[in-house]
Structure formats: C-alpha cells, structure tokens
Design a protein around this motif. Structure first.
Motif, short mmCIF file in Angstrom:
data_model
loop_
_atom_site.label_atom_id
_atom_site.label_comp_id
_atom_site.label_asym_id
_atom_site.label_seq_id
_atom_site.Cartn_x
_atom_site.Cartn_y
_atom_site.Cartn_z
N LYS A 64 24.99 -21.63 28.69
CA LYS A 64 23.91 -22.53 28.43
C LYS A 64 22.44 -22.05 28.36
N ALA A 65 22.30 -20.84 28.62
CA ALA A 65 20.84 -20.20 28.41
C ALA A 65 20.77 -19.59 27.06
N GLY A 66 22.17 -19.28 26.65
CA GLY A 66 22.01 -18.35 25.50
C GLY A 66 21.96 -17.03 25.30
N SER A 67 22.16 -16.29 26.67
CA SER A 67 21.71 -14.95 27.03
C SER A 67 22.38 -14.69 28.31
N GLY A 68 22.65 -13.24 28.50
CA GLY A 68 23.06 -12.86 29.57
C GLY A 68 23.50 -11.49 29.67
N LYS B 69 33.36 -9.80 23.16
CA LYS B 69 33.83 -10.62 21.83
C LYS B 69 33.61 -12.08 22.06
N GLU B 70 33.94 -12.73 23.20
CA GLU B 70 33.95 -14.05 23.38
C GLU B 70 32.46 -14.36 23.71
N GLY B 71 31.73 -13.49 24.34
CA GLY B 71 29.96 -13.88 24.70
C GLY B 71 29.07 -13.70 23.51
N ALA B 72 29.71 -13.06 22.50
CA ALA B 72 28.48 -12.56 21.41
C ALA B 72 27.75 -13.94 20.89
N ALA B 73 28.57 -14.81 20.58
CA ALA B 73 28.02 -15.96 20.05
C ALA B 73 27.17 -16.85 20.74
N HIS B 74 27.12 -16.52 22.22
CA HIS B 74 26.34 -17.24 23.08
C HIS B 74 25.04 -16.15 23.63
#
Ligand code: NAD
Length: 260
Positions: free
Chosen positions: A131-135, A171-176
C-alpha cells in the motif's frame, strides 16, 4: 540512508542479535517493535532502548508460528504507528542431534519457527508495504544458509530455505518497491550459541574448547566470533537501502568462515 521515523518490526528482539539490531535502529531514530514470545521480556527491552533514544520502541507479544498472534501483532503496530517500513524476521532456535536420532517433533518445531515464522510475518506485513509502495524485509539466515555442519539437519534445511523465500519475495515485491534480503552470520556469542557448546561437545565427543576453537571458529580467517554489532550494521544497510538495486541478496558476515 537513515531510519529516522521508520517503523521496524524485529522478531526475537528481546535477546541476542535481534536485541542488537533493535538498539542499532533506535540509535538511528527508528520506531522499533520488539516482537517476542514473552511480553514482559519484550517490554523490558523496549523500555530500556527507548530510554536511550533517540528512536523509540514498543513491545508486542508474538509467537511467530501462531498466525493469529502474528496478524494481531502487526495490526497493533499499524494502529499505533500507521505503517510498516521494515520487517526483520530474526526469531530462531537451535536444536542439534545426529540425523538418525533427530526427534520428528523437534525437526518440525525448528522448521516452524524459522520458516513458518518468516512466511507468516512477511505475509502479514506485505499488504501494508504494498500500500505504501515501499518496504524492506530481512531474514536472519546463517552461514548455514550456504554451508552444512554435522548435527544441524533441521537448522541447515531451514536456513537454506530462507534464501529461496527471499528470492521469491524479491520478484513478487519489486513492482511494489518491496525488497527482501538475507543476512548470513557466522557464530555470534548469544544464548543460542552458548547453549550449543556443551551439547556439541557431548554429541561429538570432544571438549568444549575444541567445539569453540575447531567447530565454531576453525575456518575463520582470525579465530574470532562475529559480533552482534557486526550483524546489526548489515541489518541497517539492508533496512535503509532505498531502491530495488539491493534485493534478493544474501550477505555473509563471518570472519571469512564462508567466502563466496
Ligand atoms: P537468542 O536465543 O539470543 O534469541 C532468539 C530470540 O528469539 C529470543 O528472544 C527468543 O525468545 C525468540 N524466539 C524464539 N522462538 C520464538 C518464537 N516462536 N516466536 C517469537 N520469538 C521467538 O538467539 P540469537 O543467537 O540472537 O539468534 C537470532 C537469530 O540469528 C536466529 O534466527 C538464529 O538462527 C540466527 N543466527 C544466530 C547465530 C549465532 O551464532 N548466534 C548465527 C547465525 C544466525
């Protein structure tokens, strides 16, 4: 790169390496969640570290193998501080036996704390990070993510598994904007390691001094233990690094025990 006002959940932070990472992050101004099995120990850690500042800490009771406790703990953090920037999945145990004697229930217990714990805490944090676009997600691996030792079938299996999980999350998180990395320490003198010295001496039929000098430090470049502060410094880099340039990686900090 700093962690000022970043909300960081650290599991197993009432003791050892997790405690040291919490101290390092708070020294940099972070808002840290001490997530551990026993609330009183977690609270004592949170109070002591908050007193030092400049960051602050709260305590959350969390058995990382219990899905409802993990979800409730993460919900409490989001309610109080509104977001989650960093997860350090660090809680872990060690159980040593020769393979042929390894009790199945102990094998399952170890895998559950290391692997279910990483899975459940990550799963609970990801929606807030997306939701925040980073982590930044950090798993506490080990030289045993890359190497094997006798008596450690469950631990070596679990620590190798974390590498795979981190790569999928990368790989799943990169776009976020979500990164995942693994720290791989050599032996660090914490309660987890102190406990192993007499156990390994008994199981291997050698003295405790030989366990330290040969088994634990024999392959290092200088016969030195890695320190909690060494590991905390690497955790800080992974936590504060701002882009996907550093994701899917594992970094060994072990006085050269393992080189790659
Ligand atoms: P430690 O025993 O000092 O601390 C472990 C913490 O995890 C404790 O506070 C304990 O209460 C907590 N914990 C255990 N089970 C839990 C659960 N189910 N839910 C929540 N918390 C739980 O150990 P440590 O040496 O600081 O180890 C921390 C991590 O570092 C572990 O994942 C370990 O495998 C890893 N590691 C340690 C070393 C080392 O030499 N000490 C080396 C490489 C990796």
């Amino acid at each position: 790169m700093n962690l000022k006002d970043k909300v960081c959940i650290i599991t197993g932070a009432a003791s050892g390496i997790g405690h040291g990472i919490a101290a390092r992050f708070i020294a940099d101004g972070a808002k840290v969640v001490i997530a551990d099995l026993k609330l009183d120990a977690a609270q004592a850690t949170a109070d002591a570290l908050t007193a030092k500042g400049p960051g602050k800490a709260i305590a959350v009771e969390m058995n990382v193998t219990d899905e409802s406790q993990v979800n409730a703990g993460v919900a409490t953090v989001v309610k109080q501080w509104g977001k989650i920037d960093v997860l350090v999945s660090n809680a872990g145990i060690q159980i040593v036996h020769p393979m042929q004697d390894f009790p199945f229930n102990e094998w399952k217990k170890l895998l559950s704390i290391h692997l279910d714990g990483a899975f459940l805490t990550t799963k609970a944090c990801l929606p807030h990070m997306y939701k925040a676009g980073s982590g930044s997600i950090i798993f506490m691996g080990s030289v045993h993510s890359k190497e094997a030792s006798p008596l450690k079938s469950a631990y070596v299996t679990a620590k190798h598994g974390l590498l795979g999980l981190a790569r999928v999350i990368s790989k799943e998180g990169a776009a976020h904007g979500v990164r995942a990395n693994v720290i791989c320490p050599g032996f660090v003198k914490t309660p987890l390691v102190e406990k192993q010295i007499p156990e390994q001496a008994r199981d291997l039929g050698i003295s405790e001094k030989e366990v330290v000098d040969k088994v634990m430090l024999g392959d290092t470049v200088d016969q030195e233990f890695t320190t909690i502060e060494d590991v905390a410094e690497i955790a800080h880099v992974f936590a504060a690094f701002p882009t996907n340039a550093l994701t899917g990686q594992s970094l060994v900090v072990s006085h050269g025990w393992y080189m790659n």
